[in-house]
Scaffold this motif. Structure first.
Motif, PDB file in Angstrom:
ATOM      1  N   GLN A  19     -15.097 -58.475  35.818  1.00  0.00           N
ATOM      2  CA  GLN A  19     -15.361 -57.126  36.310  1.00  0.00           C
ATOM      3  C   GLN A  19     -15.310 -56.101  35.177  1.00  0.00           C
ATOM      4  O   GLN A  19     -16.155 -55.198  35.090  1.00  0.00           O
ATOM      5  N   ALA A  23     -18.366 -53.818  33.298  1.00  0.00           N
ATOM      6  CA  ALA A  23     -18.252 -52.361  33.165  1.00  0.00           C
ATOM      7  C   ALA A  23     -18.259 -51.944  31.687  1.00  0.00           C
ATOM      8  O   ALA A  23     -18.019 -50.777  31.381  1.00  0.00           O
ATOM      9  N   ARG A 255      -3.649 -51.655  44.891  1.00  0.00           N
ATOM     10  CA  ARG A 255      -4.561 -51.703  43.754  1.00  0.00           C
ATOM     11  C   ARG A 255      -4.106 -52.729  42.727  1.00  0.00           C
ATOM     12  O   ARG A 255      -4.656 -52.808  41.641  1.00  0.00           O
ATOM     13  N   ILE A 289     -10.968 -54.090  38.455  1.00  0.00           N
ATOM     14  CA  ILE A 289     -11.643 -52.858  38.890  1.00  0.00           C
ATOM     15  C   ILE A 289     -10.663 -51.689  38.915  1.00  0.00           C
ATOM     16  O   ILE A 289     -10.993 -50.569  38.494  1.00  0.00           O
ATOM     17  N   SER A 290      -9.438 -51.933  39.387  1.00  0.00           N
ATOM     18  CA  SER A 290      -8.441 -50.859  39.438  1.00  0.00           C
ATOM     19  C   SER A 290      -8.082 -50.372  38.040  1.00  0.00           C
ATOM     20  O   SER A 290      -7.956 -49.158  37.805  1.00  0.00           O
ATOM     21  N   GLN A 292      -9.988 -50.535  35.395  1.00  0.00           N
ATOM     22  CA  GLN A 292     -11.149 -49.811  34.866  1.00  0.00           C
ATOM     23  C   GLN A 292     -11.222 -48.400  35.444  1.00  0.00           C
ATOM     24  O   GLN A 292     -11.408 -47.416  34.727  1.00  0.00           O
ATOM     25  N   GLN A 293     -11.039 -48.275  36.754  1.00  0.00           N
ATOM     26  CA  GLN A 293     -11.151 -46.955  37.388  1.00  0.00           C
ATOM     27  C   GLN A 293     -10.019 -46.028  36.974  1.00  0.00           C
ATOM     28  O   GLN A 293     -10.186 -44.809  36.957  1.00  0.00           O
TER      29      GLN A 293
END
Length: 297
Positions: A19, A23, A255, A289-290, A292-293
């Motif tokens: 993931q 990104a 998360r 994903i968490s 990255q965000q």
């Protein structure tokens, strides 16, 4: 400096790396090459990879990650971690120091084998923990269950979706009269005595030898030894943990973030009660994903 360092490169760690790589985040995965399910001949229940050897699935995953230029896979052990969010340092066993803004811990757990002759040698082949992983292949055969406490009663109910022939080995555990009555109602054989040896026959079939000179042969034997994290990095960081029937697990939020900001956890290390490659992969993706965000500006 990396965006993320992932410690542990099995299913959860590689899913997180995928993931993050997609990104275009800079990621280093540190892995010792000793996944928990390396003893299993096949992995089951993973969509698209059902009945494939787990090491083969991991090798294919690593090969697929090679096309992402920001992902680096390194065979190394993380010895220590210092720093805080946006400025973590990871020191490896080969003397290197790596920096990252975020960390994902996915170094898993190790099973604590009982001191019984033949147990460790047959673990993952004739002695297994998960009916979702191995039950279909031995459905309607004679199953054995080594009792390990109150949680074993639920396993008895669970196993009846796969087989109606089940023998329970208390192995020194005290099973209360009301539970014994329930097992009898379910036509479950209770074989008292302590297990002194487990000998593999043909295929998955094993013979269980007891200290009262009894022996029982079953087509497959289920057991649930306690586990412990395969590294102690979380201890030095003071991360919060939770007690489970199997051992401790890292405490994470929805998360997958631990009690320390910027550090995430996934896989068996943070979810030992429902260990599977599907769950580990899902949790790893969420952690990636968490992480990255959390770095968005």
């Amino acid at each position: 400096m990396d965006d993320v360092i992932i410690i542990g490169g099995s299913f959860a760690g590689l899913a997180a790396a995928l993931q993050l790589g997609r990104a275009r985040r800079k990621v280093t995965v540190l892995d010792t090459g000793l996944p928990r399910n390396r003893f299993a001949g096949h992995s089951h229940g993973l969509l698209g990879h059902d009945h494939k050897p787990p090491l083969e699935i991991l090798a294919e995953a690593r090969q697929q990650l090679e096309r992402y230029p920001t992902i680096k896979l390194v065979k190394a052990q993380a010895d220590s971690i210092s720093g805080s969010i946006d400025n973590f340092s990871v020191h490896t066993s080969d003397g290197k120091s790596l920096g990252a803004r975020r960390l994902i811990l996915s170094y898993g757990v190790v099973d604590q084998m009982p001191d019984v002759s033949g147990f460790a040698e047959n673990w993952g082949a004739s002695i297994v923990p998960c009916p979702y992983c191995d039950g279909f292949e031995v459905a309607e055969q004679h199953w054995g269950l080594i009792w390990s406490g109150p949680k074993s009663h639920n396993y008895v109910r669970l196993y009846h979706d796969w087989t109606s022939v089940l023998s329970v080995f208390p192995d020194g555990h005290d099973i209360s009269p009301d539970i014994r009555a329930d097992l009898a109602r379910r036509n479950v054989n209770i074989i008292d005595g302590r297990i002194v040896q487990i000998a593999r026959n043909e295929g998955r079939i094993v013979t269980v030898y007891l200290d009262n000179d009894h022996k029982v042969t079953v087509d497959i034997l289920f057991a649930h030894p306690s586990t412990k994290p395969s590294a102690r990095l979380h201890e030095s960081l003071g991360l919060a943990t939770v007690d489970t029937p199997f051992g401790i697990a890292l405490k994470v939020d929805e998360r997958r973030e631990t009690s320390m900001p910027g550090i995430y956890a996934a896989g068996d290390l943070a979810n030992p009660a429902m260990a599977s490659v599907t769950m580990a992969s899902s949790q790893g993706a969420i952690a990636g994903i968490s992480a990255q965000q959390s770095m968005l500006v």
